[in-house]
Design a protein around this motif. Structure first.
Motif, PDB file in Angstrom:
ATOM      1  N   CYS A 191      55.616  -7.949  36.415  1.00  9.84           N
ATOM      2  CA  CYS A 191      57.076  -7.923  36.324  1.00  9.84           C
ATOM      3  C   CYS A 191      57.453  -6.537  35.809  1.00  9.84           C
ATOM      4  CB  CYS A 191      57.578  -9.012  35.382  1.00  9.84           C
ATOM      5  SG  CYS A 191      59.385  -9.119  35.296  1.00  9.84           S
ATOM      6  N   HIS A 192      57.841  -5.673  36.704  1.00  2.58           N
ATOM      7  CA  HIS A 192      58.127  -4.282  36.375  1.00  2.58           C
ATOM      8  C   HIS A 192      59.535  -4.142  35.796  1.00  2.58           C
ATOM      9  CE1 HIS A 192      54.911  -2.623  39.360  1.00  2.58           C
ATOM     10  NE2 HIS A 192      54.394  -3.068  38.239  1.00  2.58           N
ATOM     11  N   LEU A 193      59.616  -3.521  34.643  1.00  3.10           N
ATOM     12  CA  LEU A 193      60.898  -3.310  33.984  1.00  3.10           C
ATOM     13  C   LEU A 193      61.507  -1.983  34.415  1.00  3.10           C
ATOM     14  CD1 LEU A 193      59.875  -4.456  30.392  1.00  3.10           C
ATOM     15  CD2 LEU A 193      60.720  -5.849  32.310  1.00  3.10           C
ATOM     16  N   GLU A 239      58.789   0.166  44.271  1.00  2.34           N
ATOM     17  CA  GLU A 239      60.085   0.364  43.623  1.00  2.34           C
ATOM     18  C   GLU A 239      61.113  -0.704  43.992  1.00  2.34           C
ATOM     19  OE1 GLU A 239      59.988   3.163  47.270  1.00  2.34           O
ATOM     20  OE2 GLU A 239      58.607   2.385  45.744  1.00  2.34           O
ATOM     21  N   ASN A 240      60.806  -1.558  44.974  1.00  6.32           N
ATOM     22  CA  ASN A 240      61.745  -2.588  45.404  1.00  6.32           C
ATOM     23  C   ASN A 240      61.583  -3.883  44.610  1.00  6.32           C
ATOM     24  OD1 ASN A 240      62.709  -0.840  47.326  1.00  6.32           O
ATOM     25  ND2 ASN A 240      61.577  -1.737  49.023  1.00  6.32           N
ATOM     26  N   PHE A 283      54.406  -8.185  31.940  1.00  3.55           N
ATOM     27  CA  PHE A 283      55.543  -7.277  31.857  1.00  3.55           C
ATOM     28  C   PHE A 283      55.052  -5.862  31.569  1.00  3.55           C
ATOM     29  CE2 PHE A 283      57.035 -11.469  30.586  1.00  3.55           C
ATOM     30  CZ  PHE A 283      58.208 -11.609  31.312  1.00  3.55           C
ATOM     31  N   SER A 284      55.566  -4.886  32.329  1.00  2.00           N
ATOM     32  CA  SER A 284      55.177  -3.496  32.073  1.00  2.00           C
ATOM     33  C   SER A 284      56.367  -2.570  32.289  1.00  2.00           C
ATOM     34  CB  SER A 284      54.022  -3.065  32.976  1.00  2.00           C
ATOM     35  OG  SER A 284      54.469  -2.774  34.287  1.00  2.00           O
ATOM     36  N   ASN A 285      56.314  -1.437  31.627  1.00  2.00           N
ATOM     37  CA  ASN A 285      57.367  -0.416  31.745  1.00  2.00           C
ATOM     38  C   ASN A 285      57.034   0.535  32.898  1.00  2.00           C
ATOM     39  OD1 ASN A 285      55.155   0.437  30.105  1.00  2.00           O
ATOM     40  ND2 ASN A 285      56.364   2.155  29.328  1.00  2.00           N
ATOM     41  N   MET A 304      67.785  -7.489  35.619  1.00  2.00           N
ATOM     42  CA  MET A 304      66.813  -7.193  36.669  1.00  2.00           C
ATOM     43  C   MET A 304      65.460  -7.829  36.359  1.00  2.00           C
ATOM     44  SD  MET A 304      68.230  -5.489  39.135  1.00  2.00           S
ATOM     45  CE  MET A 304      66.902  -4.626  39.972  1.00  2.00           C
ATOM     46  N   ALA A 305      65.067  -7.778  35.090  1.00  2.00           N
ATOM     47  CA  ALA A 305      63.818  -8.412  34.687  1.00  2.00           C
ATOM     48  C   ALA A 305      63.896  -9.919  34.860  1.00  2.00           C
ATOM     49  CB  ALA A 305      63.498  -8.056  33.238  1.00  2.00           C
TER      50      ALA A 305
END
Length: 272
Positions: free
Chosen positions: A18-20, A248-249, A59-61, A41-42
């Motif tokens: 889950c990209h933040l 990036e999508n 979860f990652s930045n 968005m998250a």
């Protein structure tokens, strides 16, 4: 049964990223939209992954580019806020990854109740982010100091965007890493995010450290998941779930559910 099977309730688990979005302090943070947008968005991404049937989430930045090896307080604080706001909605096991700072990942896990972290815990690298050193002894002691003893440590063993400073065989590195660091899992990657993990390298790792969970960490997709999961104990996935297969999508629930249905069918035919 290994710890990952116990945690997720399945063999060959799929951990979805889950990209933040970029957060305060990041170069590409959208100040006009603010943190409420980042949280929303998250939330959408988490719901998509869960509704699609993944086994766990991390979860990652991801969009904190360019990454730091000593991450600043504002990033960890922002990630803690996001996960805290979403916690009541998280229905599956979850982990965290503060790129590229293993100690901060542990801090975040301790604060949010995450069950595992991924990071670089061992090695010295020449990287796109400069000279990159680690201290596994200090990091593991830090986990104990902050009361995160039960947090599983997923060691990246093949560096993305970096190279080991010492010329050593990767199997030798795996064996010594397991002996010295006692990782809960080794994550085997391609060169960059989305690049397929070399199946031969996965086999080498399983043979070199047969008692350790080995994960295919990048590039698992609809075309190669059978090969990857026939070797690895589980996979970390992201790009294959995204619209147009671009990191990036947003994740697409139809892509997630379709691929997870195929993976679950494949797992039924496997033992252990």
């Amino acid at each position: 049964m290994n710890w990952l099977q116990e945690l997720t309730g399945t063999n060959k688990a799929v951990i979805a990223m889950c990209h933040l979005q970029a957060m305060p302090g990041d170069p590409y943070y959208d100040k006009a939209k603010g943190m409420d947008y980042v949280v929303e968005m998250a939330r959408q991404e988490l719901r998509t992954l869960q509704d699609g049937g993944v086994d766990a989430v991390m979860f990652s930045n991801e969009f904190s580019l360019p990454y730091l090896t000593d991450v600043r307080t504002e990033t960890v604080a922002a990630m803690a806020r996001i996960i805290g706001e979403l916690k009541s909605e998280i229905k599956i096991p979850y982990g965290v990854n503060v790129l590229w700072d293993a100690k901060k990942s542990i801090d975040l896990a301790a604060a949010t109740g995450a069950q595992f972290v991924r990071g670089f815990f061992t090695g010295v690298y020449g990287s796109d982010f400069g000279l990159w050193n680690t201290n596994v002894g200090e990091t593991v002691r830090h986990r104990q100091a902050v009361g995160a003893d039960n947090v599983k440590l997923l060691f990246n063993i093949v560096p993305e965007s970096a190279k080991y400073m010492a010329v050593r065989d990767i199997r030798e590195i795996a064996v010594s890493t397991v002996f010295v660091g006692k990782p809960d899992a080794l994550c085997i990657s391609g060169l960059t995010a989305g690049a397929p993990t070399d199946p031969q390298l996965l086999r080498f790792m399983k043979e070199a450290v047969p008692g350790t969970v080995v994960l295919a960490n990048t590039g698992v997709n609809a075309a190669n998941f059978r090969e990857q999961l026939s070797i690895a104990d589980g996979v970390v996935m992201e790009t294959a779930f995204k619209v147009d297969g671009k990191s990036e999508n947003k994740a697409d629930v139809s892509k997630v559910s379709s691929l997870m249905d195929r993976i679950k069918e494949f797992r039924l035919g496997l033992k252990g």
